[in-house]
Design a protein around this motif. Structure first.
Motif, short mmCIF file in Angstrom:
data_model
loop_
_atom_site.label_atom_id
_atom_site.label_comp_id
_atom_site.label_asym_id
_atom_site.label_seq_id
_atom_site.Cartn_x
_atom_site.Cartn_y
_atom_site.Cartn_z
N ILE A 1 -0.54 14.74 0.06
CA ILE A 1 0.61 13.84 0.17
C ILE A 1 1.08 13.72 1.63
CG2 ILE A 1 3.07 13.68 -0.45
CD1 ILE A 1 2.21 14.60 -3.30
N CYS A 2 1.03 14.82 2.36
CA CYS A 2 1.48 14.78 3.76
C CYS A 2 0.66 13.83 4.61
CB CYS A 2 1.47 16.17 4.37
SG CYS A 2 2.91 17.12 3.87
N LYS A 3 -0.62 13.75 4.35
CA LYS A 3 -1.46 12.83 5.12
C LYS A 3 -0.95 11.40 4.95
CE LYS A 3 -5.59 15.57 5.20
NZ LYS A 3 -6.69 16.04 4.38
N GLU A 4 -0.63 11.05 3.71
CA GLU A 4 -0.19 9.69 3.45
C GLU A 4 1.23 9.46 3.99
OE1 GLU A 4 -3.13 8.73 -0.25
OE2 GLU A 4 -1.05 9.16 -0.75
N ALA B 1 0.84 -1.21 0.00
CA ALA B 1 0.00 0.00 0.00
C ALA B 1 0.87 1.25 0.00
CB ALA B 1 -0.92 0.00 1.22
N LYS B 2 1.95 1.22 0.77
CA LYS B 2 2.82 2.38 0.87
C LYS B 2 3.51 2.66 -0.47
CE LYS B 2 6.99 3.94 3.21
NZ LYS B 2 7.70 4.51 2.07
N VAL B 3 4.01 1.60 -1.10
CA VAL B 3 4.72 1.79 -2.37
C VAL B 3 3.74 2.29 -3.45
CG1 VAL B 3 6.08 0.63 -4.16
CG2 VAL B 3 6.59 0.21 -1.76
N GLN B 4 2.50 1.80 -3.39
CA GLN B 4 1.49 2.32 -4.33
C GLN B 4 1.20 3.79 -4.07
OE1 GLN B 4 -1.64 -0.60 -3.73
NE2 GLN B 4 -1.11 -1.63 -5.64
N ASP B 5 1.19 4.18 -2.79
CA ASP B 5 1.00 5.60 -2.47
C ASP B 5 2.09 6.45 -3.15
OD1 ASP B 5 -1.15 5.12 -0.77
OD2 ASP B 5 -0.04 5.48 1.08
N GLU B 6 3.32 5.96 -3.11
CA GLU B 6 4.43 6.73 -3.70
C GLU B 6 4.19 6.94 -5.19
OE1 GLU B 6 6.33 7.82 -1.44
OE2 GLU B 6 6.77 6.27 0.05
N ALA B 7 3.68 5.90 -5.86
CA ALA B 7 3.37 6.05 -7.28
C ALA B 7 2.32 7.14 -7.46
CB ALA B 7 2.86 4.72 -7.84
N GLY B 8 1.31 7.12 -6.60
CA GLY B 8 0.27 8.15 -6.66
C GLY B 8 0.85 9.54 -6.46
N HIS B 9 1.75 9.68 -5.50
CA HIS B 9 2.37 10.99 -5.25
C HIS B 9 3.13 11.47 -6.48
CE1 HIS B 9 2.59 10.02 -0.62
NE2 HIS B 9 1.36 10.02 -1.09
N ALA C 1 11.16 13.40 4.85
CA ALA C 1 10.29 13.90 3.78
C ALA C 1 9.14 14.73 4.36
CB ALA C 1 9.75 12.73 2.95
N ILE C 2 8.54 14.26 5.45
CA ILE C 2 7.43 15.02 6.05
C ILE C 2 7.93 16.35 6.59
CG2 ILE C 2 5.62 15.05 7.82
CD1 ILE C 2 5.75 12.07 7.93
N MET C 3 9.08 16.32 7.24
CA MET C 3 9.64 17.55 7.82
C MET C 3 9.79 18.62 6.73
SD MET C 3 10.43 18.72 10.65
CE MET C 3 10.70 17.45 11.88
N ASN C 4 10.16 18.18 5.54
CA ASN C 4 10.33 19.09 4.41
C ASN C 4 8.98 19.46 3.76
OD1 ASN C 4 10.41 18.77 1.22
ND2 ASN C 4 12.27 19.87 1.79
N GLN C 5 8.02 18.52 3.79
CA GLN C 5 6.80 18.72 3.01
C GLN C 5 5.69 19.44 3.78
OE1 GLN C 5 5.98 14.81 1.40
NE2 GLN C 5 7.73 14.93 0.05
N VAL C 6 5.70 19.33 5.10
CA VAL C 6 4.66 20.02 5.87
C VAL C 6 4.69 21.53 5.59
CG1 VAL C 6 3.92 20.65 8.21
CG2 VAL C 6 4.19 18.25 7.60
#
Ligand code: ACO
Length: 312
Positions: free
Chosen positions: A153-156, A69-77, A131-136
């Motif tokens: 994207i941050c939620k995921e 599920a996580k790797v699929q999320d990355e594709a979505g991002h 990544a979150i620290m940078n993206q928030v």
């Protein structure tokens, strides 16, 4: 030195307005966004490779489902971000061509190998944590489509970070001594590469000043790196792991940790294409693109057939 048009644009940015695709913008603003959003999209796509490597070897069915599920999320991002970049007048095909020819970058971190299951924990905890620290803060970036993509994207990403930390909690708090040692080894290898994700130190960051004036970036590289260290040290303590830095020390005066800088020579080598896995990553991406040609051509042929039918 700004033209009246540029001044009016800067005033909008300063008032906190979002800039939308069809609106006037300085060429430099457009170019910087295409570079940053494009690199970000490429990172999401290339970032699937080190973790995808472990989907077939996840230790349980549950871990496998979560990782999938996580790797699929990355594709979505990645697709989301390519779409945001396309609103700036560049096509996805052009961006992919620039990646494959080595003219565009992707995050340095994905050029390091994932050697064992503990690495998957460390990637989630540290890499997604960074990544979150940078993206928030990027949720407040001045370009509308990029800002909205970041919110989603941050939620995921926070789920991704937690799944990594959960792997390490299991290994460190309920595992065998061997599993805890594996976790420590993963931290030892991923610590400095994670610090490098925030980019070069501020004095060597060529784009920061202009990008911050345009509010494309909200913080400097060093500011975010400091926040990441401060957030991560107590998490390592909870796991009973040691950050591999003899100089790490709480500094009461600044209210943060002092820490060693990563090896910047290694960083510049990795982004120049000479990291441990650069060649392998590009080979995998180029092969995936070439292997998918029949499908893209099929879609196109089908669309043309439909079009012809409608016209007749
Ligand atoms: N990996 C690869 N290249 C990097 C990295 C990195 N970790 N950090 C900096 N660089 C590159 C920059 O792209 C720039 O090169 P360029 O001029 O050829 O494009 C050069 O090093 C100088 O750095 P800066 O002037 O500091 O560049 P910038 O202002 O773009 O800051 C940063 C770099 C912080 C990464 C910024 O681009 C950013 O916030 N990007 C969005 C987030 C992102 O891309 N995340 C991807 C990883 S997270 C994930 O995918 C799960």
């Amino acid at each position: 030195e700004m033209t009246p048009e540029e001044q009016a644009f800067q005033d909008r940015i300063d008032r906190g307005e979002k800039i939308e695709p069809k609106e006037w913008m300085p060429e430099g603003y457009r170019k910087t966004l295409i570079r940053q959003i494009g690199q970000h999209a490429h990172s999401e796509i290339v970032g699937q490779l080190p973790e995808g490597n472990w989907i077939t070897r996840a230790p349980t069915l549950e871990r496998k489902q979560i990782l999938l599920a996580k790797v699929q999320d990355e594709a979505g991002h990645g697709l989301y971000l390519y779409s945001a970049a396309e609103t700036l007048g560049v096509s996805r095909d052009e961006l992919i061509e620039l990646l494959h020819s080595g003219k565009m970058k992707y995050s340095s971190i994905f050029n390091y190998p994932t050697l064992n299951w503990a690495d998957i924990g460390a990637v989630g905890w540290l890499v997604d944590g960074a990544a979150i620290m940078n993206q928030v803060p990027l949720q407040r970036t001045s370009y509308g489509p990029y800002s909205r993509a970041m919110i989603r994207i941050c939620k995921e990403e926070s789920f991704h970070q937690r799944q990594g930390y959960d792997i390490l909690m299991k290994m460190c708090l309920q595992g065998t001594p061997e599993q805890k040692a594996m976790a420590q080894d993963a931290l030892n290898r991923f610590w400095y590469p994670s610090l490098m994700m925030f980019g070069p130190s501020d004095k060597d960051s060529v784009h920061s000043a202009q990008s911050m004036q345009w509010k494309i970036k909200i913080n400097t590289n060093d500011e975010l790196r400091q926040k990441f260290v401060d957030q991560t040290v107590p998490q390592a303590e909870y796991l009973g792991l040691t950050i591999p830095d003899p100089n790490l020390k709480w500094n009461e005066e600044k209210g943060g940790y002092d820490f060693s800088e990563p090896d910047w020579t290694e960083f510049f080598e990795v982004i120049a294409g000479n990291g441990p896995c650069n060649a392998e990553r590009m080979e995998a991406r180029v092969m995936a693109w070439e292997d998918g040609a029949w499908f893209r051509e099929g879609l196109l042929a089908h669309a043309q057939k439909e079009e012809a039918l409608r016209a007749s």
